[in-house]
Design a protein around this motif. Structure first.
Motif, PDB file in Angstrom:
ATOM      1  N   GLN A  56       3.510  -0.148  -7.613  1.00  6.05           N
ATOM      2  CA  GLN A  56       2.356   0.356  -8.659  1.00  6.05           C
ATOM      3  C   GLN A  56       0.997   0.640  -7.850  1.00  6.05           C
ATOM      4  N   PHE A  57       0.775  -0.003  -6.832  1.00  7.93           N
ATOM      5  CA  PHE A  57      -0.664   0.154  -6.071  1.00  7.93           C
ATOM      6  C   PHE A  57      -0.210   1.379  -5.611  1.00  7.93           C
ATOM      7  N   GLN A  58       0.720   1.730  -4.923  1.00  8.43           N
ATOM      8  CA  GLN A  58       0.740   3.118  -4.209  1.00  8.43           C
ATOM      9  C   GLN A  58       0.806   4.124  -5.175  1.00  8.43           C
ATOM     10  N   ILE A  59       1.294   4.069  -6.377  1.00  9.84           N
ATOM     11  CA  ILE A  59       1.183   5.058  -7.280  1.00  9.84           C
ATOM     12  C   ILE A  59      -0.135   5.224  -7.809  1.00  9.84           C
ATOM     13  N   ARG A  60      -0.900   4.324  -8.165  1.00  6.27           N
ATOM     14  CA  ARG A  60      -2.165   4.449  -8.555  1.00  6.27           C
ATOM     15  C   ARG A  60      -3.121   4.915  -7.504  1.00  6.27           C
ATOM     16  N   THR A  61      -2.655   4.705  -6.176  1.00  3.86           N
ATOM     17  CA  THR A  61      -3.637   5.112  -5.196  1.00  3.86           C
ATOM     18  C   THR A  61      -3.541   6.551  -4.834  1.00  3.86           C
ATOM     19  N   PHE A  62      -2.192   6.958  -5.079  1.00  7.96           N
ATOM     20  CA  PHE A  62      -2.125   8.634  -5.186  1.00  7.96           C
ATOM     21  C   PHE A  62      -2.910   9.216  -6.225  1.00  7.96           C
ATOM     22  N   TRP A  63      -2.876   8.808  -7.586  1.00  9.15           N
ATOM     23  CA  TRP A  63      -3.403   9.543  -8.509  1.00  9.15           C
ATOM     24  C   TRP A  63      -4.866   9.393  -8.548  1.00  9.15           C
ATOM     25  N   ILE A  64      -5.459   8.255  -8.169  1.00 13.71           N
ATOM     26  CA  ILE A  64      -7.044   8.020  -8.137  1.00 13.71           C
ATOM     27  C   ILE A  64      -7.514   8.672  -7.254  1.00 13.71           C
ATOM     28  N   LEU A  92      -9.039   5.421   1.141  1.00  9.59           N
ATOM     29  CA  LEU A  92      -7.468   5.526   1.340  1.00  9.59           C
ATOM     30  C   LEU A  92      -7.200   4.679   2.513  1.00  9.59           C
ATOM     31  N   ILE A  93      -7.752   4.651   3.550  1.00 12.98           N
ATOM     32  CA  ILE A  93      -7.353   4.074   4.739  1.00 12.98           C
ATOM     33  C   ILE A  93      -7.384   2.358   4.460  1.00 12.98           C
ATOM     34  N   VAL A  94      -8.630   1.946   3.824  1.00  8.52           N
ATOM     35  CA  VAL A  94      -8.590   0.515   3.686  1.00  8.52           C
ATOM     36  C   VAL A  94      -7.453   0.064   2.532  1.00  8.52           C
ATOM     37  N   ARG A  95      -7.292   0.981   1.416  1.00  6.30           N
ATOM     38  CA  ARG A  95      -6.402   0.556   0.524  1.00  6.30           C
ATOM     39  C   ARG A  95      -4.863   0.439   1.259  1.00  6.30           C
ATOM     40  N   THR A 113      -3.692  -2.784  -9.871  1.00  8.21           N
ATOM     41  CA  THR A 113      -4.269  -1.880 -10.991  1.00  8.21           C
ATOM     42  C   THR A 113      -5.665  -1.595 -10.657  1.00  8.21           C
ATOM     43  N   GLY A 114      -6.259  -2.231  -9.358  1.00  9.11           N
ATOM     44  CA  GLY A 114      -7.676  -1.737  -9.305  1.00  9.11           C
ATOM     45  C   GLY A 114      -8.082  -0.499  -8.555  1.00  9.11           C
ATOM     46  N   TRP A 115      -9.137  -0.069  -8.906  1.00 10.61           N
ATOM     47  CA  TRP A 115      -9.689   1.050  -8.705  1.00 10.61           C
ATOM     48  C   TRP A 115     -10.209   1.422  -7.396  1.00 10.61           C
TER      49      TRP A 115
END
Length: 117
Positions: A56-64, A92-95, A113-115
């Protein structure tokens, strides 16, 4: 009397780590980020609950991240966009590093779910 074993499905934590790596490589070769999000979408339903938070985090990372890239590209005309794109790289690197850290500890992602970070 037989014992009932509930199978949560195969663990795909190796795949989750590959997705994080593909995202970081995507800074230089954008197509790997797209491959990573496809892998995350494919594996999220079969993963155990703790690993599902990583997908879920990875998918949100991509779209954000895509939103940051589009915004940065548009604003690069007035130069501030280059700062947005630099922020995206650092973000991106930090996430990805934080995600891999909790993945290596075999724990659920603390804020899928964080931004920000």
């Amino acid at each position: 009397m037989s014992e009932v074993v509930i199978n949560e499905g195969p663990s795909t934590e190796g795949t989750a780590k590959i997705v994080y790596i593909l995202y970081m490589v995507g800074i230089f070769f954008g197509i790997t980020g797209i491959i990573g999000v496809v892998m995350a979408y494919i594996n999220k339903d079969d993963a155990p609950e703790w690993l599902r938070t990583h997908y879920q985090f990875q998918i949100r990372t991509f779209w954000i991240g895509a939103l940051y890239i589009i915004l940065g590209s548009i604003l690069s005309i007035i130069l501030v966009g280059w700062l947005v794109l630099l922020f995206w790289v650092i973000w991106l690197i930090v996430r990805c590093v934080k995600g891999m850290k909790s993945l290596d500890a075999k724990t659920a992602h603390p804020d899928p779910t964080g931004w920000f970070f």
